[in-house]
Design a protein around this motif. Structure first.
Motif, PDB file in Angstrom:
ATOM      1  N   ARG A  80      41.801 -39.421   7.578  1.00 56.76           N
ATOM      2  CA  ARG A  80      40.427 -39.118   7.182  1.00 56.76           C
ATOM      3  C   ARG A  80      39.681 -38.368   8.280  1.00 56.76           C
ATOM      4  NH1 ARG A  80      38.051 -44.838   5.933  1.00 56.76           N
ATOM      5  NH2 ARG A  80      39.119 -45.158   7.881  1.00 56.76           N
ATOM      6  N   CYS A 115      40.342 -41.429  13.333  1.00 50.47           N
ATOM      7  CA  CYS A 115      39.816 -40.467  12.369  1.00 50.47           C
ATOM      8  C   CYS A 115      38.861 -39.520  13.097  1.00 50.47           C
ATOM      9  CB  CYS A 115      39.056 -41.175  11.249  1.00 50.47           C
ATOM     10  SG  CYS A 115      40.075 -42.286  10.275  1.00 50.47           S
ATOM     11  N   CYS A 122      44.181 -35.824  -0.295  1.00 54.30           N
ATOM     12  CA  CYS A 122      43.509 -34.536  -0.447  1.00 54.30           C
ATOM     13  C   CYS A 122      44.272 -33.708  -1.490  1.00 54.30           C
ATOM     14  CB  CYS A 122      43.505 -33.815   0.900  1.00 54.30           C
ATOM     15  SG  CYS A 122      42.862 -32.126   0.838  1.00 54.30           S
ATOM     16  N   GLU A 150      43.537 -43.269   6.049  1.00 52.10           N
ATOM     17  CA  GLU A 150      44.035 -42.083   5.359  1.00 52.10           C
ATOM     18  C   GLU A 150      43.340 -41.898   4.019  1.00 52.10           C
ATOM     19  OE1 GLU A 150      48.316 -42.250   5.267  1.00 52.10           O
ATOM     20  OE2 GLU A 150      48.405 -41.585   7.346  1.00 52.10           O
ATOM     21  N   THR A 151      43.422 -40.669   3.525  1.00 50.92           N
ATOM     22  CA  THR A 151      42.866 -40.306   2.238  1.00 50.92           C
ATOM     23  C   THR A 151      43.851 -39.382   1.542  1.00 50.92           C
ATOM     24  OG1 THR A 151      40.877 -39.509   1.120  1.00 50.92           O
ATOM     25  CG2 THR A 151      41.568 -38.292   3.077  1.00 50.92           C
ATOM     26  N   CYS A 156      39.787 -34.564   4.555  1.00 52.80           N
ATOM     27  CA  CYS A 156      41.009 -34.925   5.263  1.00 52.80           C
ATOM     28  C   CYS A 156      41.098 -34.145   6.574  1.00 52.80           C
ATOM     29  CB  CYS A 156      42.237 -34.678   4.388  1.00 52.80           C
ATOM     30  SG  CYS A 156      42.844 -32.985   4.369  1.00 52.80           S
ATOM     31  N   LEU A 160      33.328 -37.191   3.494  1.00 56.31           N
ATOM     32  CA  LEU A 160      34.722 -37.506   3.784  1.00 56.31           C
ATOM     33  C   LEU A 160      35.602 -36.352   3.338  1.00 56.31           C
ATOM     34  CD1 LEU A 160      37.131 -39.426   4.432  1.00 56.31           C
ATOM     35  CD2 LEU A 160      36.905 -40.280   2.089  1.00 56.31           C
TER      36      LEU A 160
END
Length: 93
Positions: free
Chosen positions: A15, A43, A7, A4-5, A76, A74
């Motif tokens: 991601r 992802c 945003c 996960e990231t 989301c 990268l």
């Protein structure tokens, strides 16, 4: 490594790794074709029609040279959904 990231638009999200051309689509809303799959972490890995042709030209294998040319970014998954909609599809699962 987390799948996960964070945003600024969508908050915490899975991601997505995309080519530089799809990033441009996100910015200018010009469809460039979109191909995608999920990796072992679920992802999204996405690339445009131009990068798909490059991939095909090297026999379908993501070489280090090709990865450098694609210039992977990268984002989301929520942002990738916007790219998908601009390219005429919405199903990602």
């Amino acid at each position: 490594m987390s799948a996960e990231t964070i945003c600024a638009v969508h908050g915490q999200s899975r991601r997505a790794f995309i080519c530089q051309h799809l990033l441009a689509t996100l910015e200018d809303e010009v469809p460039r074709g979109a191909f995608w799959c999920r990796d072992e972490d679920q992802c999204i890995n996405g690339y445009c029609a131009e990068c798909a042709a490059r991939l095909e030209a090297v026999g379908g294998e993501w070489t280090d040279d090709l990865m450098a040319r694609v210039d992977v970014k990268l984002i989301c998954e929520g942002c990738f959904r916007g790219i998908a909609n601009l390219n005429g599809f919405s199903e990602l699962d």
